[in-house]
Enzyme design. Structure first.
Site, PDB file in Angstrom:
ATOM      1  N   ILE A 192       0.855  -1.191   0.000  1.00  0.00           N
ATOM      2  CA  ILE A 192       0.000   0.000   0.000  1.00  0.00           C
ATOM      3  C   ILE A 192       0.886   1.235   0.000  1.00  0.00           C
ATOM      4  CG2 ILE A 192      -1.848   1.256   1.183  1.00  0.00           C
ATOM      5  CD1 ILE A 192      -2.523  -1.357   2.666  1.00  0.00           C
TER       6      ILE A 192
ATOM      7  N   ASP B 137       9.125   7.499  -1.452  1.00  0.00           N
ATOM      8  CA  ASP B 137       8.526   8.696  -2.030  1.00  0.00           C
ATOM      9  C   ASP B 137       8.249   8.379  -3.490  1.00  0.00           C
ATOM     10  OD1 ASP B 137       7.851  11.132  -3.093  1.00  0.00           O
ATOM     11  OD2 ASP B 137       9.589  12.215  -2.291  1.00  0.00           O
TER      12      ASP B 137
ATOM     13  N   ASN C 186      -2.241   4.225  -3.720  1.00  0.00           N
ATOM     14  CA  ASN C 186      -3.062   5.184  -2.978  1.00  0.00           C
ATOM     15  C   ASN C 186      -2.395   6.547  -2.833  1.00  0.00           C
ATOM     16  OD1 ASN C 186      -5.118   6.067  -0.821  1.00  0.00           O
ATOM     17  ND2 ASN C 186      -3.198   6.059   0.333  1.00  0.00           N
TER      18      ASN C 186
ATOM     19  N   ARG D 266       4.586  -0.237 -13.040  1.00  0.00           N
ATOM     20  CA  ARG D 266       5.604  -0.819 -13.927  1.00  0.00           C
ATOM     21  C   ARG D 266       6.572  -1.705 -13.151  1.00  0.00           C
ATOM     22  NH1 ARG D 266       8.655  -3.328 -16.077  1.00  0.00           N
ATOM     23  NH2 ARG D 266       9.981  -2.939 -17.918  1.00  0.00           N
TER      24      ARG D 266
ATOM     25  N   TYR E 251      -5.140  18.945 -10.609  1.00  0.00           N
ATOM     26  CA  TYR E 251      -5.526  17.751  -9.848  1.00  0.00           C
ATOM     27  C   TYR E 251      -6.533  16.911 -10.621  1.00  0.00           C
ATOM     28  CZ  TYR E 251      -7.274  14.698  -6.206  1.00  0.00           C
ATOM     29  OH  TYR E 251      -7.644  13.583  -5.493  1.00  0.00           O
TER      30      TYR E 251
ATOM     31  N   LYS F 215      -6.132  12.887 -12.038  1.00  0.00           N
ATOM     32  CA  LYS F 215      -7.029  11.771 -11.756  1.00  0.00           C
ATOM     33  C   LYS F 215      -7.706  11.254 -13.024  1.00  0.00           C
ATOM     34  CE  LYS F 215      -6.103  11.279  -7.446  1.00  0.00           C
ATOM     35  NZ  LYS F 215      -5.413  10.052  -6.989  1.00  0.00           N
TER      36      LYS F 215
ATOM     37  N   VAL G 185     -14.089  12.973   1.207  1.00  0.00           N
ATOM     38  CA  VAL G 185     -13.589  12.161   2.320  1.00  0.00           C
ATOM     39  C   VAL G 185     -12.776  13.065   3.234  1.00  0.00           C
ATOM     40  CG1 VAL G 185     -12.295  10.112   3.017  1.00  0.00           C
ATOM     41  CG2 VAL G 185     -13.360  10.196   0.750  1.00  0.00           C
TER      42      VAL G 185
END
Length: 259
Positions: free
Chosen positions: A11, A65, A92, A126, A158, A162, A191
């Site tokens: 994650i 990072d 994420n 990748r 932004y 996405k 959220v």
């Protein structure tokens, strides 16, 4: 017994918010190996200790990072043997910086968003994909956003990142249809996380105003959806999921109670 038992799950962006909550939701129901990757290594170290003390999981905290693109292949290749055979990748990590209109756009912020949200996600995919091809199976779940489907003023970069994530995910799904590799996307609406604090460069008052008088989703809500997607039978792909709180109808359509 969970369908995730015995799997190794990586994650990114695991130090807070949706990433952290997803780690806990998975640990509650499955005996897994978790790789928790984030820039804030001390934070994921503490999360790892808590998870291992509460649940039957093994956890590897990993300093990563995703915007450092050249480092990613080496990080994956140097994973300890017991964590190297990844079964699930949850992309994420991501961020938004500012709400500038294009005429006032901070190009440095734009580069950071594109590098993290798009190129970092691509580089992680990748790096891990050969592992999945070698065994003809694996799950990649990319966390997108309503912003990838519906733009808004001040969100040009932004929203673009996405949208790029969504198209990349769709193309990858088409490329892997002759395998058991599942490619999934979960797009949250509003959220309440650290996301807005980061967006406003630490201005908590501005961040709080994003959620003022509304009932946003929690990170746990999205984590539950991610867990659901990952635990379907291997022939089922929850390909593309949009998740709103009950008082949201679009990127800028949120019901707010009168104060």
């Amino acid at each position: 017994m969970s369908r995730l038992d015995g799997k190794t799950i990586l994650i990114t962006g695991a130090s807070s918010g949706i990433g952290k909550s997803t780690a806990f939701e998975i640990a509650k129901v499955a005996k897994v190996k978790l790789i928790l990757a984030a820039r804030r290594f001390s934070t994921v170290e503490e999360i790892a200790k808590e998870l291992e003390s509460k649940y039957e999981v093994s956890v590897l905290p990993l300093k990563l990072d995703v915007s450092d693109l050249k480092s990613i292949p080496g990080v994956i290749e140097s994973l300890p043997k017991e964590f190297a055979d990844i079964d699930v990748l949850i992309n994420n990590a991501g961020l938004a910086l500012g709400t500038d209109k294009v005429i006032d756009l901070n190009i440095d912020d734009a580069v950071t968003m594109i590098t993290t949200n798009v190129l970092g996600m691509m580089a992680m995919t990748r790096a891990v994909l050969p592992i999945f091809y070698s065994k003809n199976k694996g799950d990649i779940l990319n966390v997108g956003s309503i912003a990838g489907r519906e733009s808004y003023v001040g969100g040009s970069v932004y929203c673009s990142t996405k949208s790029a994530l969504a198209q990349f995910t769709s193309a990858l799904r088409k490329e892997t249809i002759d395998t058991r590799i599942r490619i999934m996307e979960v797009d949250p609406g509003l959220v309440e996380t650290e996301f807005s604090v980061v967006r406003f460069h630490g201005d908590k008052q501005k961040a709080d105003n994003v959620y003022k008088n509304s009932e946003p989703l929690t990170p746990e809500d999205i984590a539950e959806v991610i867990l659901f997607a990952l635990t379907r039978r291997e022939n089922v792909v929850i390909a593309d999921t949009l998740v709103f709180p009950s008082h949201q109808g679009g990127a800028n359509h949120v019901y707010r109670k009168q104060a």
